[in-house]
Design an enzyme around this catalytic site. Structure first.
Site, PDB file in Angstrom:
ATOM      1  N   SER A 153      -9.846   1.841   2.737  1.00 18.19           N
ATOM      2  CA  SER A 153      -8.953   2.549   1.848  1.00 18.19           C
ATOM      3  C   SER A 153      -7.940   1.670   1.113  1.00 18.19           C
ATOM      4  O   SER A 153      -7.352   2.115   0.140  1.00 18.19           O
ATOM      5  CB  SER A 153      -8.200   3.620   2.644  1.00 18.19           C
ATOM      6  N   LYS A 162       0.849  -1.203   0.000  1.00 19.20           N
ATOM      7  CA  LYS A 162       0.000   0.000   0.000  1.00 19.20           C
ATOM      8  C   LYS A 162       0.883   1.251   0.000  1.00 19.20           C
ATOM      9  O   LYS A 162       1.956   1.271   0.627  1.00 19.20           O
ATOM     10  CB  LYS A 162      -0.901  -0.035   1.244  1.00 19.20           C
ATOM     11  N   SER A 177     -10.080  -0.568   6.894  1.00 19.36           N
ATOM     12  CA  SER A 177      -9.504  -0.439   5.549  1.00 19.36           C
ATOM     13  C   SER A 177      -8.810  -1.668   4.982  1.00 19.36           C
ATOM     14  O   SER A 177      -8.445  -1.678   3.813  1.00 19.36           O
ATOM     15  CB  SER A 177      -8.528   0.721   5.508  1.00 19.36           C
TER      16      SER A 177
HETATM   17  N1  GLN Z   1     -13.347   4.209   6.217  1.00 14.62           N
HETATM   18  C1  GLN Z   1     -12.704   4.548   7.435  1.00 14.62           C
HETATM   19  C2  GLN Z   1     -12.238   5.975   7.380  1.00 14.62           C
HETATM   20  O1  GLN Z   1     -12.425   6.589   6.395  1.00 14.62           O
HETATM   21  C3  GLN Z   1     -11.565   3.613   7.713  1.00 14.62           C
HETATM   22  C4  GLN Z   1     -10.344   3.921   6.954  1.00 14.62           C
HETATM   23  C5  GLN Z   1      -9.172   3.103   7.352  1.00 14.62           C
HETATM   24  O2  GLN Z   1      -9.303   2.055   8.001  1.00 14.62           O
HETATM   25  N2  GLN Z   1      -7.999   3.581   7.001  1.00 14.62           N
HETATM   26  O3  GLN Z   1     -11.687   6.510   8.289  1.00 14.62           O
END
Ligand code: GLN
Length: 447
Positions: free
Chosen positions: A124, A49, A148
């Site tokens: 994400s 990532k 995410s």
């Molecule tokens: N969707 C969640 C957020 O926007 C989780 C994102 C994540 O785990 N990085 O914060």
């Protein structure tokens, strides 16, 4: 695609040939899962990532503000996997600074779901999940602050695991919300996820929140015959759509038939999960992102003086969702609202954790949906509040610091995967993988 387990028996030459193949296939796929094809090390290629530092690689967290920034050191998770026959290969697309649930907010554009090119891959870590599901990566690393890893894995029909907070070093991971972030694996099956988890985990002096005790490797000792007590949270399920509820009921049945004991529980405070998370995560994000000022990292905007330099760099460098979160975070931390929001959210966080721990007095694992629906269409998540709501099943696990694993269990009528997650006690990854391996066999999901 060859599994990680099989790949680890191959020679470096065979893996070098595979990398060439993966790059060609990734470009042809049109998924936009990779945003770079750098290599570092020798061995089995693992996709990384774009918020995890690999020495000498560009690392941008999917943001314009970090264009041109080159990592001057290596994340411990990368150093660790390199010592276990693996290497870093390729950059996975992601939501900007890991804020999002769809991988639509990246500077590099939208990533597509291999199960339907009008669908998001989730986020994400959408690039990581889409690549593994699309047969253009053996396995990948993602990061999970509020779902995410698990949610894109569920949307794409692959396995995604979030370790206990403190189990995998955060050294070299771009901080979003430091008290919630964890690096973890996205893989084709439970065993591969365990292999990659084993490789990256462990104590690290350079992360002050790293747990300083070691635990044995899990992948070689997974016991899928172990009979466990699994809690289902009855009042939790009703928020999910019909297909997800159906898949949930079928999975509960399959787990019972596999010899596990199901216990029924309720959680009283789940309605506070989203508010608590979005107060704490944005507060930490606003603080962490203060360092991007045009002086120290990446892009620098045109300006006549220092104040304008900060203003222009941040205005031009950050996307809308990141700006929204910085505003929200600064608001909840401001002197007038600190007690009402930030402090209260910290207290509720403890209540949420205690509620999980009470369930673990009577159960080894909890079974839960990962998301209330399958992957939405691209462009359908424009309302930020609606998008935040779709995190309802994943974020409490980060607030409580627990390990969890998402695995595919069924598909809806349109062939979109549905995933469910198992949640375990802190530092009980062994039980998590034992249960997940059993569940993988019991549901017999076909790709
Ligand atoms: N969707 C969640 C957020 O926007 C989780 C994102 C994540 O785990 N990085 O914060």
């Amino acid at each position: 695609m060859i599994t990680l387990k099989e790949a680890l028996t191959k020679s470096n030459e065979e893996m070098a040939e595979l990398r060439v193949e993966l790059e060609a296939k990734a470009k042809e796929s049109g998924l936009n899962a990779y945003v770079g094809f750098e290599s570092s090390g020798e061995g089995v290629p693992i996709l990384i990532k774009d918020n995890i530092q690999v020495n000498g690689w560009s690392v941008t967290s999917g943001s314009k503000i970090l264009q041109g920034y080159i990592a001057p050191y290596e994340a411990t998770a990368i150093t660790n996997l390199k010592s276990k026959g693996m290497m870093a290969f390729g950059r996975a697309n992601m939501d900007e600074f890991a804020m999002g649930s769809t991988t639509e907010s990246s500077y590099y554009g939208v990533t597509k779901n291999p199960h339907g090119d009008d669908r998001v891959p989730g986020g994400s870590s959408g690039g990581s999940a889409a690549a593994v599901a699309g047969g253009i990566a053996i396995a990948a690393l993602g990061s999970d602050t509020g779902g995410s890893i698990r949610q894109p894995a569920a949307y794409c029909g692959v396995v995604g695991m979030k370790p206990t907070y403190g189990r995998v070093s955060r050294f070299g991971l771009a901080a979003y919300a430091s008290s919630l972030d964890q690096i973890g694996p996205i893989a084709q099956n439970v065993e591969d996820a365990a292999i990659l988890y084993d490789a990256i985990k462990g104590h690290d002096d350079r992360d002050s929140t790293s747990a300083d005790f070691e635990i044995e490797d899990i992948a070689n000792n997974i016991d899928s015959d172990r009979k466990l007590t699994i809690a289902v949270i009855d009042n939790y399920i009703s928020e999910a759509d019909e297909d997800t509820q159906k898949a949930y009921a079928q999975t509960v049945k399959a787990l019972e038939e596999a010899g596990h004991t199901i216990v029924h529980k309720n959680m009283q405070n789940t309605k506070y999960d989203i508010a608590t998370y979005y107060i704490l995560a944005t507060a930490e994000a606003a603080t962490n992102l203060a360092r991007f000022d045009g002086v120290r990292y990446g892009t620098r905007a045109e300006s006549k003086n220092t104040e304008e330099l900060f203003y222009n760099t941040r205005s031009e460098g950050f996307g809308d969702e990141v700006k929204r979160r910085i505003l929200l975070g600064n608001f909840v931390l401001s002197s007038g609202y600190y007690d009402a929001y930030y402090l209260k959210a910290q207290k509720v966080r403890h209540i949420i954790r205690d509620e999980f721990n009470a369930i673990f007095d009577d159960a080894d694992l909890i079974l839960s949906p990962v998301a209330p629906s399958v992957a939405p269409k691209i462009g359908a998540s424009e309302d930020p509040l609606e998008m935040y709501k779709s995190d309802m099943y994943t974020i409490a696990i980060n607030l409580a610091g627990l390990p969890a694993i998402s695995l595919p269990v069924a598909k809806d009528d349109e062939g979109m995967p549905i995933g469910l997650q198992l949640i375990a006690k802190a530092f009980n990854e062994k039980t998590l993988f034992d249960g997940a391996s059993s569940m993988e066999k019991a549901v017999n999901y076909t790709k």
